[in-house]
Scaffold this motif. Sequence first.
Motif, PDB file in Angstrom:
ATOM      1  N   TYR A  76     103.342   7.286 -51.087  1.00 36.71           N
ATOM      2  CA  TYR A  76     104.647   7.944 -51.261  1.00 36.71           C
ATOM      3  C   TYR A  76     104.482   9.424 -51.574  1.00 36.71           C
ATOM      4  O   TYR A  76     103.570   9.806 -52.312  1.00 36.71           O
ATOM      5  CB  TYR A  76     105.441   7.272 -52.404  1.00 36.71           C
ATOM      6  CG  TYR A  76     105.813   5.855 -52.046  1.00 36.71           C
ATOM      7  CD1 TYR A  76     107.003   5.575 -51.383  1.00 36.71           C
ATOM      8  CD2 TYR A  76     104.933   4.801 -52.303  1.00 36.71           C
ATOM      9  CE1 TYR A  76     107.320   4.285 -50.992  1.00 36.71           C
ATOM     10  CE2 TYR A  76     105.238   3.504 -51.920  1.00 36.71           C
ATOM     11  CZ  TYR A  76     106.434   3.251 -51.267  1.00 36.71           C
ATOM     12  OH  TYR A  76     106.747   1.973 -50.862  1.00 36.71           O
ATOM     13  N   LEU A  77     105.369  10.215 -51.016  1.00 41.79           N
ATOM     14  CA  LEU A  77     105.511  11.614 -51.425  1.00 41.79           C
ATOM     15  C   LEU A  77     106.847  11.688 -52.143  1.00 41.79           C
ATOM     16  O   LEU A  77     107.854  11.187 -51.630  1.00 41.79           O
ATOM     17  CB  LEU A  77     105.436  12.533 -50.209  1.00 41.79           C
ATOM     18  CG  LEU A  77     104.022  12.445 -49.634  1.00 41.79           C
ATOM     19  CD1 LEU A  77     104.008  11.943 -48.236  1.00 41.79           C
ATOM     20  CD2 LEU A  77     103.304  13.750 -49.800  1.00 41.79           C
ATOM     21  N   VAL A  78     106.827  12.259 -53.320  1.00 38.04           N
ATOM     22  CA  VAL A  78     107.911  12.050 -54.268  1.00 38.04           C
ATOM     23  C   VAL A  78     108.450  13.378 -54.776  1.00 38.04           C
ATOM     24  O   VAL A  78     107.666  14.259 -55.151  1.00 38.04           O
ATOM     25  CB  VAL A  78     107.353  11.262 -55.483  1.00 38.04           C
ATOM     26  CG1 VAL A  78     108.447  11.020 -56.512  1.00 38.04           C
ATOM     27  CG2 VAL A  78     106.738   9.949 -55.031  1.00 38.04           C
ATOM     28  N   GLY A  79     109.770  13.514 -54.821  1.00 34.14           N
ATOM     29  CA  GLY A  79     110.350  14.709 -55.432  1.00 34.14           C
ATOM     30  C   GLY A  79     111.613  14.366 -56.194  1.00 34.14           C
ATOM     31  O   GLY A  79     112.461  13.615 -55.699  1.00 34.14           O
ATOM     32  N   LEU A 115     114.030  11.780 -54.077  1.00 28.60           N
ATOM     33  CA  LEU A 115     113.798  11.379 -52.689  1.00 28.60           C
ATOM     34  C   LEU A 115     112.322  11.043 -52.565  1.00 28.60           C
ATOM     35  O   LEU A 115     111.461  11.779 -53.080  1.00 28.60           O
ATOM     36  CB  LEU A 115     114.164  12.501 -51.718  1.00 28.60           C
ATOM     37  CG  LEU A 115     115.656  12.829 -51.575  1.00 28.60           C
ATOM     38  CD1 LEU A 115     115.853  14.059 -50.680  1.00 28.60           C
ATOM     39  CD2 LEU A 115     116.435  11.639 -51.001  1.00 28.60           C
ATOM     40  N   LEU A 116     112.044   9.942 -51.888  1.00 28.57           N
ATOM     41  CA  LEU A 116     110.652   9.524 -51.702  1.00 28.57           C
ATOM     42  C   LEU A 116     110.401   9.327 -50.217  1.00 28.57           C
ATOM     43  O   LEU A 116     111.193   8.657 -49.537  1.00 28.57           O
ATOM     44  CB  LEU A 116     110.379   8.209 -52.435  1.00 28.57           C
ATOM     45  CG  LEU A 116     110.583   8.230 -53.955  1.00 28.57           C
ATOM     46  CD1 LEU A 116     111.969   7.720 -54.306  1.00 28.57           C
ATOM     47  CD2 LEU A 116     109.538   7.375 -54.638  1.00 28.57           C
ATOM     48  N   LEU A 117     109.343   9.878 -49.729  1.00 30.54           N
ATOM     49  CA  LEU A 117     108.929   9.652 -48.347  1.00 30.54           C
ATOM     50  C   LEU A 117     107.857   8.559 -48.369  1.00 30.54           C
ATOM     51  O   LEU A 117     106.788   8.753 -48.956  1.00 30.54           O
ATOM     52  CB  LEU A 117     108.364  10.943 -47.737  1.00 30.54           C
ATOM     53  CG  LEU A 117     107.729  10.813 -46.358  1.00 30.54           C
ATOM     54  CD1 LEU A 117     108.755  10.408 -45.286  1.00 30.54           C
ATOM     55  CD2 LEU A 117     107.042  12.133 -45.954  1.00 30.54           C
ATOM     56  N   ALA A 118     108.188   7.409 -47.769  1.00 32.21           N
ATOM     57  CA  ALA A 118     107.231   6.307 -47.695  1.00 32.21           C
ATOM     58  C   ALA A 118     106.425   6.446 -46.412  1.00 32.21           C
ATOM     59  O   ALA A 118     106.995   6.619 -45.329  1.00 32.21           O
ATOM     60  CB  ALA A 118     107.965   4.970 -47.706  1.00 32.21           C
ATOM     61  N   VAL A 119     105.116   6.368 -46.539  1.00 31.95           N
ATOM     62  CA  VAL A 119     104.233   6.500 -45.376  1.00 31.95           C
ATOM     63  C   VAL A 119     103.255   5.340 -45.377  1.00 31.95           C
ATOM     64  O   VAL A 119     103.043   4.686 -46.401  1.00 31.95           O
ATOM     65  CB  VAL A 119     103.465   7.849 -45.402  1.00 31.95           C
ATOM     66  CG1 VAL A 119     104.422   9.029 -45.452  1.00 31.95           C
ATOM     67  CG2 VAL A 119     102.482   7.904 -46.566  1.00 31.95           C
TER      68      VAL A 119
END
Length: 201
Positions: A61-64, A92-96
């Motif tokens: 996850y990339l998290v902000g 907002l979290l980018l799930a990869v």
Amino acid sequence: MTDIVTDKQAVTSVPVHPTIAHRWSPRALDPAVRISSERLRALLEAARWAPSFGNTQPARYLVGRRGEPAFDKIFGVLNRGNQQWAGNAAALLLAVALTSNEKGELPYAEYGAGLASENLVLQAVAEGLVAHQMAGFDHEAAAAAFNLPAHVRPLVVIAVGALGDPDELSERNQGRERAPRERVPLAEFAFTGEWGTPAFE
Ligand SMILES: Cc1cc2nc3c(=O)[nH]c(=O)nc-3n(C[C@H](O)[C@H](O)[C@H](O)COP(=O)(O)O)c2cc1C
């Protein structure tokens, strides 16, 4: 605030766990609510402990949190429809998914990332928050914004926050927010004996 859609509880033929029944994907998020670092940490711990093929753990996850540069980066790659409402998220979290490692391709990588993300979403609901997953974003731009290596595939952005006032949404989104939730009937969902024979009526 008026007419907050607090309950779009799933209609089930028998009771299911309240965390599952109460999860839904709202767009009306409260812009005043923030998420503490500890609560966000709990969501990621929930995701980290998801099962995966051979314990290959493909989810990342990339998290902000709102106000942080990573939040702005993720928001910036959302499509216009999602940008209309997702800016009020507390995070907002980018799930990869890691699609390969040093041994080669990782089987079931997206499945694993999906399991992790549902853990995260349900943890959010269990904590009184809401979460809304989105595939509507520019995947290439997301990869570029975070300098993702080639084997790391962006999958979804997850907006986490607190339920807000649907009157603040666009007219179209107000309609969606108040629309009943629908699913295929259980008789078309679980089969026994052979394909098409309902396991439950
Ligand atoms: C992989 C995935 C992608 C989705 N993409 C979007 C999206 O881009 N925008 C959006 O508003 N909702 C999106 N959703 C939310 C779904 O529309 C929603 O989960 C579905 O309509 C069922 O509604 P419920 O979650 O309230 O039960 C997505 C959900 C998933 C799992």
